[in-house]
Scaffold this active site. Structure first.
Site, PDB file in Angstrom:
ATOM      1  N   CYS A  81       0.810  -1.227   0.000  1.00  0.00           N
ATOM      2  CA  CYS A  81       0.000   0.000   0.000  1.00  0.00           C
ATOM      3  C   CYS A  81       0.842   1.274   0.000  1.00  0.00           C
ATOM      4  O   CYS A  81       0.289   2.379  -0.032  1.00  0.00           O
ATOM      5  CB  CYS A  81      -0.942  -0.010   1.194  1.00  0.00           C
ATOM      6  SG  CYS A  81      -2.030  -1.461   1.197  1.00  0.00           S
TER       7      CYS A  81
ATOM      8  N   HIS B 196      -2.314   7.408   7.059  1.00  0.00           N
ATOM      9  CA  HIS B 196      -2.511   6.172   6.301  1.00  0.00           C
ATOM     10  C   HIS B 196      -3.708   5.385   6.827  1.00  0.00           C
ATOM     11  O   HIS B 196      -4.334   4.634   6.076  1.00  0.00           O
ATOM     12  CB  HIS B 196      -1.271   5.281   6.380  1.00  0.00           C
ATOM     13  CG  HIS B 196      -1.501   3.918   5.792  1.00  0.00           C
ATOM     14  ND1 HIS B 196      -1.581   3.695   4.442  1.00  0.00           N
ATOM     15  CD2 HIS B 196      -1.728   2.707   6.381  1.00  0.00           C
ATOM     16  CE1 HIS B 196      -1.830   2.418   4.207  1.00  0.00           C
ATOM     17  NE2 HIS B 196      -1.918   1.792   5.368  1.00  0.00           N
TER      18      HIS B 196
ATOM     19  N   HIS C 263      -9.928   2.145   0.543  1.00  0.00           N
ATOM     20  CA  HIS C 263      -8.475   1.945   0.462  1.00  0.00           C
ATOM     21  C   HIS C 263      -8.119   1.318  -0.877  1.00  0.00           C
ATOM     22  O   HIS C 263      -8.429   0.154  -1.136  1.00  0.00           O
ATOM     23  CB  HIS C 263      -8.029   1.053   1.616  1.00  0.00           C
ATOM     24  CG  HIS C 263      -6.554   0.867   1.731  1.00  0.00           C
ATOM     25  ND1 HIS C 263      -5.637   1.630   1.033  1.00  0.00           N
ATOM     26  CD2 HIS C 263      -5.818  -0.010   2.481  1.00  0.00           C
ATOM     27  CE1 HIS C 263      -4.419   1.237   1.338  1.00  0.00           C
ATOM     28  NE2 HIS C 263      -4.505   0.244   2.212  1.00  0.00           N
TER      29      HIS C 263
END
Length: 407
Positions: free
Chosen positions: A164, A299, A335
């Site tokens: 990610c 995040h 996400h």
């Protein structure tokens, strides 16, 4: 060291397919999360996602290259077209120019293409039944391979794949190459497909939200006490990253200067972050920053453990000063894995340009361990100068990027 600026952007995301649509969604805190029939039919526990809604996406793509492209490559192609137009680049400025490159990645390549290939073999019992384009479609470097060909790029051409943190690493690496004088301009970012074939692996490990299938827009709830996992999303984002004098020489509009880039490894656990790596990462990014950070786009993804570990790291980093205003745009967008770093940088650039901060939505009961962390829960209008964006990934990989308004 040369100075590095951002002069153009393009985006395909769950909250819009260009910067105007995305800006509108951010200002309205309009969620991009919806019910997924595909995930339900596959037997997954999670039935929500940040879907990508596109029409006529094959238009104007060279068929010879299109057959090699997976969804992430298509999203990235559309984003790169937008970024080129936004930066007012002519084809002569970037085509066949060894000083112009691409660094665009994906965290997963295309599980859909891989599974389709295997399914065909199992069904036909013949290896030759597999499409010859499957290899390119499945590679994690598929995006850079296809886009460098379509746009006639002759400078650097590769992908970084780091879960990610992928597209954030791509931006940081682009910054470093330009600082060192190896390139004048780099198209940097990433893309990710959205499919049950990709989502099922996260579902099987219990990482996805399942409690709010009947109320999708409530499912991504970063820092809320009742959060139960992240909402998977997809799309792409591309930035035009340039050397400052090169940008000024062509009278380019400058969104911001990249003034900080930190990267680190936890060296601790494959899926559980240590927090120490995030602390080092943020400190490295801020090592040459004198001014305070106005806003930090975290995040945090809406997981029980990860959200609090990042908050603790932020508290430690800013313990001698004041914690910046914090929020997670993932509460609105979901996400998008490898594309999240660049998409969140684009959200941050728009906030910096238009002087507002998007809140974390769906916080109905703040986690008690998240109190006194300066988490924003309502839209704020504020003059902004410096923004940090964090991107962390499985394997303990960490990136912090800092942008500053160019005056």
């Amino acid at each position: 060291m040369k100075r590095v600026v951002i002069t153009g952007l393009g985006i395909i995301s769950s909250i819009g397919n260009n910067k105007i649509e995305v800006l509108t969604s951010l200002l309205e805190t309009k969620s991009g999360i919806s019910f997924s029939k595909e995930m339900e039919r596959s037997g997954m526990r999670s039935h929500v996602w940040g879907n990508i809604k596109l029409d006529n996406y094959q238009e104007n793509i060279d068929r010879k290259i299109f057959r090699f492209m997976n969804d992430a490559s298509i999203y990235s192609y559309l984003s790169m077209k937008q970024a080129i137009e936004d930066a007012k680049l002519t084809s002569k400025m970037y085509q066949n120019n060894p000083r112009v490159g691409v660094i665009i990645g994906s965290s997963s390549g295309s599980p859909r293409c891989q599974i389709n290939g295997v399914s065909i073999i199992k069904k036909t019992k013949r290896l030759k039944s597999v499409s010859p384009y499957t290899v390119i479609k499945s590679m994690t470097s598929s995006i850079s391979a296809c886009l460098s060909t379509l746009f006639k790029i002759q400078g650097v051409n590769y992908s970084i794949s780091s879960a990610c943190a992928t597209s954030a690493h791509c931006i940081g690496n682009a910054m470093e190459l330009i600082q060192l004088g190896k390139q004048d301009l780099i198209f940097a970012g990433g893309g990710e497909e959205l499919s049950w074939e990709l989502a099922c692996a996260f579902d099987s490990m219990g990482a996805l939200s399942t409690m709010y299938n009947s109320q999708p827009i409530l499912s991504s709830r970063v820092f809320d006490y009742y959060r139960d996992g992240f909402v998977i999303s997809g799309g792409a984002g591309i930035l035009v990253v340039e050397e400052l004098n090169y940008a000024l020489s062509r009278s380019a509009h400058i969104y911001a200067e990249i003034v900080g880039y930190g990267t680190s490894s936890d060296g601790y656990n494959v899926v559980v972050p240590s927090g120490n790596g995030a602390m080092r990462c943020m400190n490295i990014a801020m090592s040459n920053i004198q001014e305070p950070i106005d806003y930090l786009n975290v995040h945090s993804t809406s997981t029980k453990i990860g959200d609090l570990i990042e908050l603790n790291a932020i508290q430690q980093v800013f313990r001698k000063t004041s914690i910046p205003i914090l929020s997670s745009t993932k509460s609105i967008t979901g996400h998008s894995l490898g594309a999240s770093g660049v998409q969140e940088m684009i959200y941050s650039l728009l906030m910096l340009k238009y002087n507002f901060i998007v809140p974390s939505i769906n916080i109905f009961k703040l986690d008690p361990k998240a109190k006194n962390c300066n988490i924003l829960t309502t839209m704020m209008r504020k003059e902004l100068s410096i923004i940090m964006s964090n991107s962390f990934g499985f394997g303990g990989t960490n990136v912090s990027l800092i942008i500053k308004k160019f005056v």
